[in-house]
Motif scaffolding. Sequence first.
Motif, mmCIF file in Angstrom:
data_model
loop_
_atom_site.group_PDB
_atom_site.id
_atom_site.type_symbol
_atom_site.label_atom_id
_atom_site.label_comp_id
_atom_site.label_asym_id
_atom_site.label_seq_id
_atom_site.Cartn_x
_atom_site.Cartn_y
_atom_site.Cartn_z
ATOM 1 N N GLU A 138 29.700 -12.478 -7.867
ATOM 2 C CA GLU A 138 30.905 -12.426 -8.697
ATOM 3 C C GLU A 138 31.761 -11.210 -8.352
ATOM 4 O O GLU A 138 32.994 -11.299 -8.326
ATOM 5 C CB GLU A 138 30.530 -12.427 -10.177
ATOM 6 C CG GLU A 138 29.975 -13.757 -10.645
ATOM 7 C CD GLU A 138 29.576 -13.755 -12.110
ATOM 8 O OE1 GLU A 138 29.506 -14.837 -12.701
ATOM 9 O OE2 GLU A 138 29.325 -12.654 -12.658
ATOM 10 N N ASN A 139 31.113 -10.099 -8.073
ATOM 11 C CA ASN A 139 31.873 -8.916 -7.667
ATOM 12 C C ASN A 139 32.628 -9.174 -6.361
ATOM 13 O O ASN A 139 33.778 -8.738 -6.196
ATOM 14 C CB ASN A 139 30.937 -7.721 -7.508
ATOM 15 C CG ASN A 139 30.450 -7.177 -8.840
ATOM 16 O OD1 ASN A 139 31.046 -7.441 -9.887
ATOM 17 N ND2 ASN A 139 29.360 -6.419 -8.814
ATOM 18 N N LEU A 140 31.979 -9.885 -5.434
ATOM 19 C CA LEU A 140 32.630 -10.203 -4.166
ATOM 20 C C LEU A 140 33.834 -11.116 -4.395
ATOM 21 O O LEU A 140 34.906 -10.922 -3.796
ATOM 22 C CB LEU A 140 31.631 -10.872 -3.223
ATOM 23 C CG LEU A 140 32.181 -11.198 -1.824
ATOM 24 C CD1 LEU A 140 32.341 -9.916 -0.999
ATOM 25 C CD2 LEU A 140 31.257 -12.171 -1.087
ATOM 26 N N LEU A 141 33.674 -12.113 -5.262
ATOM 27 C CA LEU A 141 34.771 -13.027 -5.553
ATOM 28 C C LEU A 141 35.944 -12.293 -6.201
ATOM 29 O O LEU A 141 37.111 -12.556 -5.883
ATOM 30 C CB LEU A 141 34.288 -14.160 -6.468
ATOM 31 C CG LEU A 141 33.295 -15.142 -5.842
ATOM 32 C CD1 LEU A 141 32.761 -16.103 -6.896
ATOM 33 C CD2 LEU A 141 33.946 -15.916 -4.696
ATOM 34 N N ILE A 142 35.627 -11.390 -7.097
ATOM 35 C CA ILE A 142 36.678 -10.605 -7.753
ATOM 36 C C ILE A 142 37.415 -9.755 -6.723
ATOM 37 O O ILE A 142 38.644 -9.631 -6.749
ATOM 38 C CB ILE A 142 36.081 -9.731 -8.872
ATOM 39 C CG1 ILE A 142 35.589 -10.627 -10.017
ATOM 40 C CG2 ILE A 142 37.112 -8.737 -9.396
ATOM 41 C CD1 ILE A 142 34.788 -9.886 -11.070
ATOM 42 N N GLU A 143 36.663 -9.173 -5.784
ATOM 43 C CA GLU A 143 37.292 -8.387 -4.724
ATOM 44 C C GLU A 143 38.183 -9.274 -3.851
ATOM 45 O O GLU A 143 39.248 -8.838 -3.405
ATOM 46 C CB GLU A 143 36.225 -7.713 -3.869
ATOM 47 C CG GLU A 143 35.493 -6.570 -4.570
ATOM 48 C CD GLU A 143 34.419 -5.955 -3.691
ATOM 49 O OE1 GLU A 143 34.381 -6.285 -2.486
ATOM 50 O OE2 GLU A 143 33.612 -5.158 -4.196
ATOM 51 N N CYS A 144 37.753 -10.508 -3.615
ATOM 52 C CA CYS A 144 38.577 -11.445 -2.840
ATOM 53 C C CYS A 144 39.900 -11.712 -3.541
ATOM 54 O O CYS A 144 40.958 -11.794 -2.907
ATOM 55 C CB CYS A 144 37.829 -12.764 -2.629
ATOM 56 S SG CYS A 144 36.472 -12.695 -1.432
ATOM 57 N N VAL A 145 39.841 -11.861 -4.853
ATOM 58 C CA VAL A 145 41.052 -12.136 -5.623
ATOM 59 C C VAL A 145 41.989 -10.932 -5.611
ATOM 60 O O VAL A 145 43.180 -11.059 -5.311
ATOM 61 C CB VAL A 145 40.691 -12.532 -7.072
ATOM 62 C CG1 VAL A 145 41.954 -12.604 -7.938
ATOM 63 C CG2 VAL A 145 39.969 -13.869 -7.089
ATOM 64 N N TYR A 146 41.444 -9.771 -5.924
ATOM 65 C CA TYR A 146 42.284 -8.577 -5.961
ATOM 66 C C TYR A 146 42.723 -8.143 -4.564
ATOM 67 O O TYR A 146 43.713 -7.421 -4.430
ATOM 68 C CB TYR A 146 41.564 -7.441 -6.683
ATOM 69 C CG TYR A 146 41.565 -7.633 -8.180
ATOM 70 C CD1 TYR A 146 42.715 -7.407 -8.928
ATOM 71 C CD2 TYR A 146 40.421 -8.067 -8.842
ATOM 72 C CE1 TYR A 146 42.730 -7.606 -10.296
ATOM 73 C CE2 TYR A 146 40.422 -8.272 -10.220
ATOM 74 C CZ TYR A 146 41.582 -8.030 -10.937
ATOM 75 O OH TYR A 146 41.597 -8.242 -12.294
ATOM 76 N N GLY A 147 42.013 -8.596 -3.545
ATOM 77 C CA GLY A 147 42.434 -8.356 -2.178
ATOM 78 C C GLY A 147 43.414 -9.388 -1.674
ATOM 79 O O GLY A 147 43.784 -9.378 -0.501
ATOM 80 N N GLU A 148 43.812 -10.311 -2.551
ATOM 81 C CA GLU A 148 44.810 -11.336 -2.260
ATOM 82 C C GLU A 148 44.350 -12.314 -1.181
ATOM 83 O O GLU A 148 45.133 -12.856 -0.417
ATOM 84 C CB GLU A 148 46.144 -10.698 -1.863
ATOM 85 C CG GLU A 148 46.702 -9.767 -2.925
ATOM 86 C CD GLU A 148 48.069 -9.198 -2.564
ATOM 87 O OE1 GLU A 148 48.528 -9.441 -1.430
ATOM 88 O OE2 GLU A 148 48.671 -8.523 -3.408
ATOM 89 N N LEU A 149 43.051 -12.560 -1.129
ATOM 90 C CA LEU A 149 42.510 -13.544 -0.196
ATOM 91 C C LEU A 149 42.485 -14.932 -0.808
ATOM 92 O O LEU A 149 42.534 -15.934 -0.086
ATOM 93 C CB LEU A 149 41.101 -13.148 0.235
ATOM 94 C CG LEU A 149 40.973 -11.798 0.940
ATOM 95 C CD1 LEU A 149 39.525 -11.538 1.317
ATOM 96 C CD2 LEU A 149 41.858 -11.739 2.160
ATOM 97 N N LEU A 150 42.366 -15.007 -2.109
ATOM 98 C CA LEU A 150 42.389 -16.293 -2.795
ATOM 99 C C LEU A 150 42.718 -16.079 -4.267
ATOM 100 O O LEU A 150 42.715 -14.951 -4.756
ATOM 101 C CB LEU A 150 41.056 -17.039 -2.633
ATOM 102 C CG LEU A 150 39.737 -16.325 -2.949
ATOM 103 C CD1 LEU A 150 39.481 -16.256 -4.442
ATOM 104 C CD2 LEU A 150 38.577 -17.047 -2.277
#
Length: 244
Positions: A138-150
Motif C-alpha cells: 500500500e505504501n508503494l501504491l501511494i508513492e505511485c499516486v503521489y509520484g504521478e505514475l497512476l
Amino acid sequence: LASRATPMSVAADTSASPLTAECALAKSAKGAACVQLVGQVLDNPSLYVFGELLDMPNVQALADGPPAHAAAYELLKIFAYGTWKDYTARAAQLGQLSAAQATKLKKLSVVSLAAASKSLPYDTLLSELEIGSVRELENLLIECVYGELLSGKLDQQARVFEVHHSLGRDLHPSEVAQMGELLSRWHSGALDALGSIRSKLETYKARCEAASATAAELNSSVENVRANLRAQDDSEPGGGGGGG
C-alpha cells in the motif's frame, strides 16, 4: 489509511527535462562514464521514461562493450520496457539493484500491470512485485499516486486497487507496428463517427427546415382563413363594424 476505499488522483504529467539533461551528457559520455550515467538515470526518482536515452549512440554502444557495460544497457532496457519479474529472471547477469532502483522498477511494474488491467488485486501485486506485506504494498501504491505514475482507488477491504489512469511507458520497438495499426484503426473509426455525426446533423437540419416551411405554410393558411372570414363579415348586411 482510514477509509475503505480511498480515491487517489493526480495529473500524470512527468517532466522530461531531467532526461533531456542526461541525454545531453550522454553525447560525450563513453564507456565507464556512460555506465555511470545510466546508473544515475536509474536512481533518479523523477525519471520513468528512457527511450530517448536508449537512442543515444554512446548508450547503444554499451551493448557491444565488456560484460558490465552490456549489463548496464540491458538493465536500462528493462527499466524502459520490462518489469520486476524480468529483472529477477536475469539478476545474476544484470547485477544487484540499489534500494532506489528496486523501488523504482517495482513502481514501473505496477504501471505495466495497470495498463493491462483496471483492477489490480493485492495478491497479484504481492506476487508480481515479490513484496512481503500488505502495508509495504500500500505504501508503494501511494508513492505511485503521489509520484504521478497512476491514479485510482485503494480498496483495503476488497484488497484491490482500482485504476483510473496510468502513465504511459516507453514503447518497445517490436510494438511500434502494432501501435501504428491501432492508431490507423482509431483514425478510421474517428472518420466513420465524424461522417455519421455529419449525416445526422444534415438530416436534423433538413427536418428543421421542413418543419419551418410547414409552420410557415400553416401560418399563411390561418391568415388566409382569417382574411376570408373578415371579408365575409364585411359583406354581410350590417357588417363592417357600422351600426345604426
